[in-house]
Design an enzyme around this catalytic site. Structure first.
Site, mmCIF file in Angstrom:
data_model
loop_
_atom_site.group_PDB
_atom_site.id
_atom_site.type_symbol
_atom_site.label_atom_id
_atom_site.label_comp_id
_atom_site.label_asym_id
_atom_site.label_seq_id
_atom_site.Cartn_x
_atom_site.Cartn_y
_atom_site.Cartn_z
ATOM 1 N N ARG A 114 5.366 -18.851 -47.398
ATOM 2 C CA ARG A 114 4.599 -18.370 -48.558
ATOM 3 C C ARG A 114 4.924 -16.915 -48.839
ATOM 4 O O ARG A 114 5.159 -16.514 -49.955
ATOM 5 C CB ARG A 114 3.098 -18.535 -48.306
ATOM 6 C CG ARG A 114 2.646 -19.978 -48.404
ATOM 7 C CD ARG A 114 1.262 -20.139 -47.889
ATOM 8 N NE ARG A 114 1.188 -19.687 -46.503
ATOM 9 C CZ ARG A 114 0.120 -19.809 -45.731
ATOM 10 N NH1 ARG A 114 -0.980 -20.319 -46.223
ATOM 11 N NH2 ARG A 114 0.143 -19.407 -44.475
ATOM 12 N N LYS A 132 -4.899 -24.517 -34.535
ATOM 13 C CA LYS A 132 -5.770 -24.859 -35.669
ATOM 14 C C LYS A 132 -6.609 -26.070 -35.325
ATOM 15 O O LYS A 132 -6.059 -27.109 -34.956
ATOM 16 C CB LYS A 132 -4.937 -25.199 -36.910
ATOM 17 C CG LYS A 132 -4.185 -24.040 -37.515
ATOM 18 C CD LYS A 132 -3.452 -24.507 -38.766
ATOM 19 C CE LYS A 132 -2.554 -23.424 -39.337
ATOM 20 N NZ LYS A 132 -1.637 -23.950 -40.360
ATOM 21 N N SER A 145 -4.309 -24.257 -46.836
ATOM 22 C CA SER A 145 -5.194 -25.424 -46.631
ATOM 23 C C SER A 145 -6.581 -24.964 -46.211
ATOM 24 O O SER A 145 -7.583 -25.566 -46.605
ATOM 25 C CB SER A 145 -4.620 -26.343 -45.555
ATOM 26 O OG SER A 145 -3.369 -26.825 -45.951
ATOM 27 N N HIS A 155 2.760 -26.760 -50.467
ATOM 28 C CA HIS A 155 3.471 -27.749 -49.644
ATOM 29 C C HIS A 155 4.241 -28.717 -50.549
ATOM 30 O O HIS A 155 5.390 -29.073 -50.267
ATOM 31 C CB HIS A 155 2.485 -28.609 -48.837
ATOM 32 C CG HIS A 155 1.739 -27.892 -47.756
ATOM 33 N ND1 HIS A 155 0.385 -28.005 -47.598
ATOM 34 C CD2 HIS A 155 2.165 -27.080 -46.754
ATOM 35 C CE1 HIS A 155 -0.009 -27.303 -46.545
ATOM 36 N NE2 HIS A 155 1.059 -26.720 -46.016
HETATM 37 O O1 PNS Z 1 1.262 -26.403 -41.132
HETATM 38 P P1 PNS Z 1 1.388 -25.675 -39.810
HETATM 39 O O2 PNS Z 1 0.058 -25.666 -39.103
HETATM 40 O O3 PNS Z 1 1.951 -24.295 -39.967
HETATM 41 O O4 PNS Z 1 2.415 -26.527 -38.923
HETATM 42 C C1 PNS Z 1 2.719 -26.152 -37.584
HETATM 43 C C2 PNS Z 1 3.289 -27.358 -36.820
HETATM 44 C C3 PNS Z 1 2.287 -28.507 -36.850
HETATM 45 C C4 PNS Z 1 4.586 -27.791 -37.485
HETATM 46 C C5 PNS Z 1 3.571 -26.898 -35.348
HETATM 47 O O5 PNS Z 1 2.386 -26.441 -34.757
HETATM 48 C C6 PNS Z 1 4.213 -28.015 -34.529
HETATM 49 O O6 PNS Z 1 5.406 -28.198 -34.575
HETATM 50 N N1 PNS Z 1 3.372 -28.779 -33.788
HETATM 51 C C7 PNS Z 1 3.829 -29.891 -32.983
HETATM 52 C C8 PNS Z 1 3.839 -29.505 -31.503
HETATM 53 C C9 PNS Z 1 5.062 -28.650 -31.191
HETATM 54 O O7 PNS Z 1 6.185 -29.049 -31.382
HETATM 55 N N2 PNS Z 1 4.803 -27.428 -30.677
HETATM 56 C C10 PNS Z 1 5.833 -26.495 -30.341
HETATM 57 C C11 PNS Z 1 6.209 -25.621 -31.549
HETATM 58 S S1 PNS Z 1 7.328 -24.340 -31.094
#
Ligand code: PNS
Length: 172
Positions: A96, A47, A134, A23
């Site tokens: 990644r 998650k 993570s 990250h």
């Molecule tokens: O580090 P990650 O878990 O891959 O990040 C994913 C994240 C947190 C960026 C994604 O789940 C997100 O955007 N969450 C906020 C809620 C949202 O906008 N959901 C719709 C995504 S299409």
């Protein structure tokens, strides 16, 4: 169609539970492409979080001390809403491996329907960090292993202390 917002300010969203060297590599390189990078600690519905969002923010703030033009925020809103609130023109996501790209493209296309004015930039992490996640970092820390090869130094100290102190483990 709406005019695209300039790339001056970009948003780097993620769970960051905790932020890893992978990250951090993307963060640093994305920061170099804009004037201000907003790092957004958001909720990923698939998650279960372990560290509190406030802890994750603090860890990122510590790790980016001395790196100008980085601001850390957290929210339980949709990414596109946070991007609008923060007036950013572009979302940055790290990749990644090729396996990450399928889910990222799907998310980018969904977000494009919700907010067509937002551009998405996908940046492959440096290959030496491609294996870091993570969840592995948390698993290693939980079993008393050394997480220093995988996270910025200030984060290693804090997360290891958290896991070694009884009753200190957090939940989102
Ligand atoms: O580090 P990650 O878990 O891959 O990040 C994913 C994240 C947190 C960026 C994604 O789940 C997100 O955007 N969450 C906020 C809620 C949202 O906008 N959901 C719709 C995504 S299409």
């Amino acid at each position: 169609m709406k005019e695209a917002i300039p790339l001056r300010r970009m948003i780097f969203p993620g769970s960051f539970d905790p932020l890893t060297l992978g990250h951090f590599d993307v963060l640093r390189r994305a920061r170099a492409l804009c004037d201000e990078l907003v790092v957004a600690v958001l909720q990923n519905p698939v998650k279960a979080g372990v560290l509190t969002p406030q802890r994750r923010m603090r860890l990122i703030e510590q790790a980016t001390e001395g790196l100008p033009g980085v601001r850390v925020v957290t929210s339980s809103d949709l990414l596109v809403e946070v991007a609008r609130q923060q007036q950013v023109g572009c979302i940055v996501r790290g990749l990644r491996t090729a396996a990450d790209s399928a889910g990222e493209i799907q998310m980018a296309q969904l977000n494009r329907i919700l907010a067509p004015e937002l551009e998405v930039l996908m940046m492959p992490t440096a290959p030496e960090y491609a294996f870091i996640s993570s969840s592995f970092v948390r698993d290693i820390a939980a079993r008393g292993g050394d997480i220093r090869p995988f996270v910025p130094p200030s984060i290693a100290q804090d997360v290891q202390r958290l896991y070694q102190t009884p009753g200190e483990k957090e939940a989102f």
